[in-house]
Structures are given as structure tokens and as C-alpha cells.
Design a protein around this motif. Structure first.
Motif, PDB file in Angstrom:
ATOM      1  N   LEU A  14      41.002  13.489  72.650  1.00 34.17           N
ATOM      2  CA  LEU A  14      42.270  14.216  72.572  1.00 34.17           C
ATOM      3  C   LEU A  14      43.287  13.565  73.502  1.00 34.17           C
ATOM      4  CD1 LEU A  14      41.268  17.994  72.624  1.00 34.17           C
ATOM      5  CD2 LEU A  14      42.120  16.677  70.672  1.00 34.17           C
ATOM      6  N   ARG A  15      44.499  13.402  73.025  1.00 32.90           N
ATOM      7  CA  ARG A  15      45.566  12.855  73.858  1.00 32.90           C
ATOM      8  C   ARG A  15      46.614  13.938  74.107  1.00 32.90           C
ATOM      9  NH1 ARG A  15      47.672   6.915  73.139  1.00 32.90           N
ATOM     10  NH2 ARG A  15      45.675   6.702  74.218  1.00 32.90           N
ATOM     11  N   VAL A  16      46.938  14.130  75.369  1.00 28.83           N
ATOM     12  CA  VAL A  16      47.866  15.174  75.793  1.00 28.83           C
ATOM     13  C   VAL A  16      49.069  14.531  76.462  1.00 28.83           C
ATOM     14  CG1 VAL A  16      48.139  17.241  77.209  1.00 28.83           C
ATOM     15  CG2 VAL A  16      45.900  16.713  76.192  1.00 28.83           C
ATOM     16  N   ILE A  17      50.262  14.895  76.012  1.00 28.29           N
ATOM     17  CA  ILE A  17      51.492  14.493  76.689  1.00 28.29           C
ATOM     18  C   ILE A  17      51.896  15.638  77.602  1.00 28.29           C
ATOM     19  CG2 ILE A  17      53.866  13.710  76.437  1.00 28.29           C
ATOM     20  CD1 ILE A  17      51.665  11.809  75.324  1.00 28.29           C
ATOM     21  N   ASP A  18      51.831  15.377  78.875  1.00 22.67           N
ATOM     22  CA  ASP A  18      52.019  16.399  79.911  1.00 22.67           C
ATOM     23  C   ASP A  18      53.429  16.295  80.478  1.00 22.67           C
ATOM     24  OD1 ASP A  18      51.959  18.023  82.131  1.00 22.67           O
ATOM     25  OD2 ASP A  18      50.212  17.087  83.049  1.00 22.67           O
ATOM     26  N   LEU A  19      54.259  17.265  80.112  1.00 22.93           N
ATOM     27  CA  LEU A  19      55.649  17.311  80.586  1.00 22.93           C
ATOM     28  C   LEU A  19      55.831  18.456  81.574  1.00 22.93           C
ATOM     29  CD1 LEU A  19      57.120  16.733  77.054  1.00 22.93           C
ATOM     30  CD2 LEU A  19      57.549  15.213  78.984  1.00 22.93           C
ATOM     31  N   LEU A  92      59.377   8.582  74.826  1.00 22.01           N
ATOM     32  CA  LEU A  92      58.670   9.855  74.757  1.00 22.01           C
ATOM     33  C   LEU A  92      58.327  10.208  73.313  1.00 22.01           C
ATOM     34  CD1 LEU A  92      57.504  12.381  76.024  1.00 22.01           C
ATOM     35  CD2 LEU A  92      59.802  13.391  76.006  1.00 22.01           C
ATOM     36  N   ARG A  93      59.253   9.981  72.412  1.00 23.32           N
ATOM     37  CA  ARG A  93      58.995  10.313  71.001  1.00 23.32           C
ATOM     38  C   ARG A  93      57.833   9.470  70.467  1.00 23.32           C
ATOM     39  NH1 ARG A  93      61.828  13.071  66.960  1.00 23.32           N
ATOM     40  NH2 ARG A  93      60.339  13.341  65.256  1.00 23.32           N
ATOM     41  N   ALA A  94      57.796   8.194  70.851  1.00 22.58           N
ATOM     42  CA  ALA A  94      56.699   7.335  70.407  1.00 22.58           C
ATOM     43  C   ALA A  94      55.353   7.840  70.929  1.00 22.58           C
ATOM     44  CB  ALA A  94      56.943   5.899  70.873  1.00 22.58           C
ATOM     45  N   LEU A  95      55.336   8.319  72.179  1.00 24.00           N
ATOM     46  CA  LEU A  95      54.095   8.845  72.756  1.00 24.00           C
ATOM     47  C   LEU A  95      53.669  10.131  72.047  1.00 24.00           C
ATOM     48  CD1 LEU A  95      54.774   8.319  76.584  1.00 24.00           C
ATOM     49  CD2 LEU A  95      53.353   6.904  75.077  1.00 24.00           C
ATOM     50  N   ILE A  96      54.634  11.006  71.772  1.00 26.30           N
ATOM     51  CA  ILE A  96      54.315  12.289  71.140  1.00 26.30           C
ATOM     52  C   ILE A  96      53.818  12.087  69.717  1.00 26.30           C
ATOM     53  CG2 ILE A  96      55.325  14.442  70.283  1.00 26.30           C
ATOM     54  CD1 ILE A  96      57.093  14.474  72.796  1.00 26.30           C
ATOM     55  N   ASP A  97      54.390  11.121  69.003  1.00 28.11           N
ATOM     56  CA  ASP A  97      53.986  10.894  67.619  1.00 28.11           C
ATOM     57  C   ASP A  97      52.521  10.483  67.509  1.00 28.11           C
ATOM     58  OD1 ASP A  97      56.325  11.649  66.410  1.00 28.11           O
ATOM     59  OD2 ASP A  97      57.132   9.622  66.197  1.00 28.11           O
ATOM     60  N   LYS A  98      51.955   9.956  68.594  1.00 31.14           N
ATOM     61  CA  LYS A  98      50.555   9.540  68.583  1.00 31.14           C
ATOM     62  C   LYS A  98      49.653  10.512  69.343  1.00 31.14           C
ATOM     63  CE  LYS A  98      51.423   4.592  68.024  1.00 31.14           C
ATOM     64  NZ  LYS A  98      51.162   3.226  68.540  1.00 31.14           N
ATOM     65  N   ALA A  99      50.200  11.643  69.745  1.00 30.12           N
ATOM     66  CA  ALA A  99      49.457  12.598  70.567  1.00 30.12           C
ATOM     67  C   ALA A  99      48.910  13.755  69.743  1.00 30.12           C
ATOM     68  CB  ALA A  99      50.349  13.131  71.676  1.00 30.12           C
ATOM     69  N   ASP A 100      47.947  14.448  70.322  1.00 29.46           N
ATOM     70  CA  ASP A 100      47.401  15.669  69.722  1.00 29.46           C
ATOM     71  C   ASP A 100      48.082  16.912  70.266  1.00 29.46           C
ATOM     72  OD1 ASP A 100      44.961  14.489  68.241  1.00 29.46           O
ATOM     73  OD2 ASP A 100      44.712  13.733  70.286  1.00 29.46           O
ATOM     74  N   ILE A 101      48.492  16.832  71.539  1.00 23.43           N
ATOM     75  CA  ILE A 101      48.976  18.019  72.251  1.00 23.43           C
ATOM     76  C   ILE A 101      50.159  17.634  73.130  1.00 23.43           C
ATOM     77  CG2 ILE A 101      48.357  19.805  73.961  1.00 23.43           C
ATOM     78  CD1 ILE A 101      45.355  19.165  73.110  1.00 23.43           C
ATOM     79  N   VAL A 102      51.156  18.503  73.179  1.00 27.94           N
ATOM     80  CA  VAL A 102      52.242  18.412  74.154  1.00 27.94           C
ATOM     81  C   VAL A 102      52.244  19.707  74.955  1.00 27.94           C
ATOM     82  CG1 VAL A 102      54.749  18.434  74.481  1.00 27.94           C
ATOM     83  CG2 VAL A 102      53.739  16.867  72.842  1.00 27.94           C
ATOM     84  N   VAL A 103      52.380  19.603  76.261  1.00 30.20           N
ATOM     85  CA  VAL A 103      52.470  20.793  77.106  1.00 30.20           C
ATOM     86  C   VAL A 103      53.700  20.662  77.991  1.00 30.20           C
ATOM     87  CG1 VAL A 103      51.303  22.298  78.756  1.00 30.20           C
ATOM     88  CG2 VAL A 103      49.946  20.929  77.153  1.00 30.20           C
ATOM     89  N   GLU A 104      54.529  21.710  78.025  1.00 27.08           N
ATOM     90  CA  GLU A 104      55.703  21.691  78.900  1.00 27.08           C
ATOM     91  C   GLU A 104      55.958  23.085  79.452  1.00 27.08           C
ATOM     92  OE1 GLU A 104      58.723  23.274  78.112  1.00 27.08           O
ATOM     93  OE2 GLU A 104      58.861  23.315  75.917  1.00 27.08           O
ATOM     94  N   ASN A 105      56.632  23.125  80.596  1.00 29.23           N
ATOM     95  CA  ASN A 105      56.958  24.419  81.203  1.00 29.23           C
ATOM     96  C   ASN A 105      58.394  24.454  81.721  1.00 29.23           C
ATOM     97  OD1 ASN A 105      56.433  22.675  83.380  1.00 29.23           O
ATOM     98  ND2 ASN A 105      55.394  24.220  84.611  1.00 29.23           N
ATOM     99  N   PHE A 106      59.298  23.805  80.965  1.00 24.35           N
ATOM    100  CA  PHE A 106      60.720  23.929  81.262  1.00 24.35           C
ATOM    101  C   PHE A 106      61.207  25.315  80.860  1.00 24.35           C
ATOM    102  CE2 PHE A 106      60.239  19.298  80.392  1.00 24.35           C
ATOM    103  CZ  PHE A 106      60.653  18.818  81.630  1.00 24.35           C
ATOM    104  N   ARG A 107      62.428  25.650  81.238  1.00 28.26           N
ATOM    105  CA  ARG A 107      63.012  26.886  80.733  1.00 28.26           C
ATOM    106  C   ARG A 107      63.200  26.772  79.221  1.00 28.26           C
ATOM    107  NH1 ARG A 107      67.766  29.109  84.739  1.00 28.26           N
ATOM    108  NH2 ARG A 107      67.012  28.112  86.642  1.00 28.26           N
TER     109      ARG A 107
END
Length: 409
Positions: A14-19, A92-107
Motif C-alpha cells: 500500500l502506498r500512502v501520500i501523507d499530507l 503531488l498530483r503525479a504521486l497521488i495518481d500512483k497511490a492507494d491512500i491520501v491522508v490530510e488534516n488541513f481545514r
């Protein structure tokens, strides 16, 4: 030098993009990383704000990060990206397109304004699971009147009901020591993400996973809801007592405090004998839990007549293994206890900039076939930028150009 590599965990592949930043988001993604997910921490060019938060080792002149950051970012890789630039957003878009999961905690709305709304990302990556943890949740799941309020641990503890039932007396609500207003929502988000992972394997469709910090804390305080619904009672702080069970709480020892929890009358009988009060096991005024709750102070006084003149160690010899019991530990006592050593719960890792390794908490979830592990220390800012970009299909000239443009570090 990184910590020695360990076998892959259950989430390998699993690949996670951690924002994420601060505590709730990073704690969630660290759990995923502990169990084998490839977590790519995407940081601003100046890094996660907690990098400057101590404590720092005395000999650490580098100060890339301190104990706070180390404790919630192990097992991750770091890339520094300037999302204010078009080139940075393309990365970032290139990384997300190849990811399984994105996690973020912005407003709420921040990622949408940057062009990274879930609805946009799923168009090119329909399997994407998009996880968020915010103080009051995401409007997609129900728009809170507080949706734009910033929130930290103490806010969710307060509004989720936890502080309202914690404190020395009914008039003194008290903050819980650790940041449970962050870590509980992090655990809930982790569960939600893994549920979505299971679903995407069945259907090929990702989904949006939303956790409000306040909601998660309220869910953990479940009894305040049913107490009010069933009886109309508004729960309040009970000090070191329990409103429904007795004895169940903390008791003075000669060198601190101990916890004793007799949730059944059978345990109470054993405790009464152990403290030299077998009469209280058969006396109708104390033989049942309901009777003891009505006479809590007398029960406490009887127990503390035994505990207050003994050390925690002496009490452990008398009660350990007989009734639910545990001494109230300091961190020094935790470090010295063999339990945490044999369970790998105090783990040594490298601290960049220091000649001395540091210790952080280990992985509490134990899997027999695919154990989680602390495989690597927390990353330095942008430590893995090149390898991440190479993995995303960029070549040396691309990376050189991105750096010259200030899009990555």
C-alpha cells in the motif's frame, strides 16, 4: 544510517501520500507505516511545523527534528514540495495518481482550493481512498456549524465530553494528560481507511473517509450518552472513583498510587481477604457492588488503610495476580519494567545530529505472521525527495529543473 530493516508488515504494497501535520494525522499514517505501508510524507519546503518542537538531544547541533517529530513519523519517507508552485502541484498530483491512500488534516476546503479535491482526484485514480481528520469533520459528511474552527487536542477533549467527566471533583473538569483528543481520532481514521481498503479490493472503488476529532472523542465517552438517555443524568467528574462500580479507581500508597478495579463481587471477596477485611466480603452492606457504590467512602477508607502504609511494590506482592491491580507508573518505572522490554514497547532509534540513540514507544499491535515494527527512524526534511521522484517516473534532468524552480527540496 537508518534503523536495521525488518520484514515487511501486513500492509506492504500500500502506498500512502501523507499530507498531515501536528499529531492526529501523523499518528494515523505512522500506524499504517508501522505495518508495512509505504508512507510518503509530503512536507512544505520549511517542513512539518513540529520539526522545531523539542525536546532535542543536548549534543544535536543539526536539529532537523526533535522528540515530538521522531515519535510520530518513524517508518516514513520525506519529500519537500512547494504546493504554491504549479510544478510542485504537478509533482503531488503525479504521486497521488500512483497511490492507494491520501491522508490530510488541513481545514476543510484547503485541499479543494489547491485543486486536490477528492472528487477531482478520483477521476484519474478511482481506487483512491481519501482520509481526513479535522476538528469538526468534513462538510461532505455533514456540515458542522464549527467546520471552519481550528481545533487541537484540548478542544476535542473539551467538546467531545471527555474533560467533562474527568477531574478531582464535579466542579473541576481536567485535561487528560496525553493528547487523546488527537490520538483517538487518529485510530478511528486508521480503522476507517483499512475498512475502505477492504472494500476497494472487492469493488475497485475508493471512497472518502472522514473523522471529526470531536466525534471520535464522544464515541470513546459512550457512557455519557446512554446515562443521559436512560436516566436524564448529566455525567460529571468523579475524581478517582467510578459512578457505577466500587472499588474501581486509584488508591494512595506510601510512595505514590495504585489502581484497583473490582468489577465483580468475586474479585471484591478476594480483595477483602487480601487487605485483612474478610468481614466486608460477607457483610450485606458491602458484599454486592450496588451496596458498595452506596458506601464508596467507607470502601475507599478500608482499602487505603491497607495501601497507604505500604509501597507500590509491597502492594503488588499482596494483590498482583489476585485482583485487577496495577501501580501508577512514572516513565522511569516504565523504562525499568521487564514487561515493556519483552513486548518491544521501548524502541531505540538513531537521532540525526546526536551521537546517542533515543527511545520511542514501540508498536502495540502484535501480528503473529506479519508483525509491525519500527524499521526506520523519522526522516530528515526532504531526505527521500530524489528516490521518491525517481519512483514516480522523473529523471535526473527533471529533478534538477524542479529544484532550480524551487518546486522541491
Amino acid at each position: 544510517m537508518q534503523t536495521q530493516a525488518k520484514p515487511a508488515g501486513a500492509l506492504a504494497g500500500l502506498r500512502v501520500i501523507d499530507l498531515t501535520q501536528m499529531l492526529a494525522g501523523p499518528f494515523c499514517t505512522q500506524i499504517l507505516a508501522d505495518h508495512g505501508a509505504d508512507v510518503i510524507k509530503v512536507e512544505a519546503m520549511t517542513g512539518d511545523g513540529t520539526r522545531v518542537t523539542g525536546p532535542f538531544c543536548a549534543d544535536d547541533a543539526m536539529r532537523d527534528f526533535g522528540g515530538y517529530f521522531q515519535s510520530v513519523n518513524r517508518n516514513k519517507r520525506s519529500i519537500a514540495v512547494d504546493l504554491k508552485t504549479e510544478a510542485g502541484r504537478d509533482v503531488l498530483r503525479a504521486l497521488i495518481d500512483k497511490a492507494d491512500i491520501v491522508v490530510e488534516n488541513f481545514r476543510a476546503g484547503v485541499m479543494d482550493r489547491l485543486g486536490f479535491a477528492y472528487e477531482t482526484l478520483r477521476q484519474t485514480n478511482p481506487r483512491l481512498i481519501y482520509g481526513t481528520v479535522r476538528g469538526f469533520g468534513d462538510p461532505r459528511s455533514g456540515e458542522s456549524p464549527y467546520a471552519q474552527w481550528p481545533a487541537y487536542d484540548v478542544v476535542s477533549q473539551a467538546m467531545g465530553g471527555m474533560m467533562g467527566i474527568t477531574g478531582p471533583d464535579r466542579c473541576t473538569p481536567t485535561k487528560i494528560g496525553p493528547g487523546v483528543g488527537d490520538t483517538i481520532p487518529a485510530l478511528m481514521l486508521c480503522i476507517g481507511i483499512l475498512a475502505a481498503v477492504n472494500r476497494v479490493r472487492e469493488t475497485g472503488q475508493g471512497q472518502f473517509v472522514d473523522v471529526a476529532m470531536t466525534d471520535a472523542v464522544l464515541a470513546m465517552c459512550e457512557r455519557i450518552v446512554y446515562q443521559n438517555s436512560y436516566t436524564g443524568e448529566v455525567a460529571a467528574p468523579e475524581g478517582n472513583r467510578h459512578p457505577l462500580l466500587c472499588p474501581f479507581g486509584l488508591f494512595r500508597a506510601r510512595d505514590g498510587h495504585v489502581s484497583i478495579a473490582c468489577a465483580t463481587d468475586a474479585f471484591w471477596e478476594k480483595l477483602a481477604v487480601a487487605i485483612g477485611r474478610p468481614d466486608m466480603a460477607t457483610d450485606p452492606d458491602f458484599a454486592t457492588n450496588a451496596a458498595r457504590v452506596q458506601r464508596q467512602q467507607q470502601v475507599i477508607e478500608a482499602i487505603e488503610a491497607f495501601t497507604s502504609v505500604r509501597t507500590k511494590e509491597e502492594i503488588a506482592i499482596a494483590l498482583g495476580g489476585k485482583v485487577p491491580f496495577g501501580p501508577v507508573y512514572t516513565s522511569a518505572e516504565i523504562f525499568a519494567d521487564r514487561h515493556y522490554a519483552v513486548r518491544d514497547m521501548i524502541v531505540e532509534v538513531e537521532q540525526p545530529g546526536s551521537a546517542t540513540p533515543v527511545k520511542i514507544a514501540g508498536v502495540p499491535i502484535k501480528l503473529s505472521e506479519t508483525p509491525g515494527a519500527v524499521r526506520t527512524r523519522a526522516p530528515m526534511l526532504g531526505e527521500h525527495t530524489e528516490e521518491i521522484l525517481f519512483g514516480a517516473g522523473y529523471v535526473e534532468d527533471d529533478i534538477r529543473r524542479l529544484r532550480q524552480e524551487g518546486a522541491v527540496r
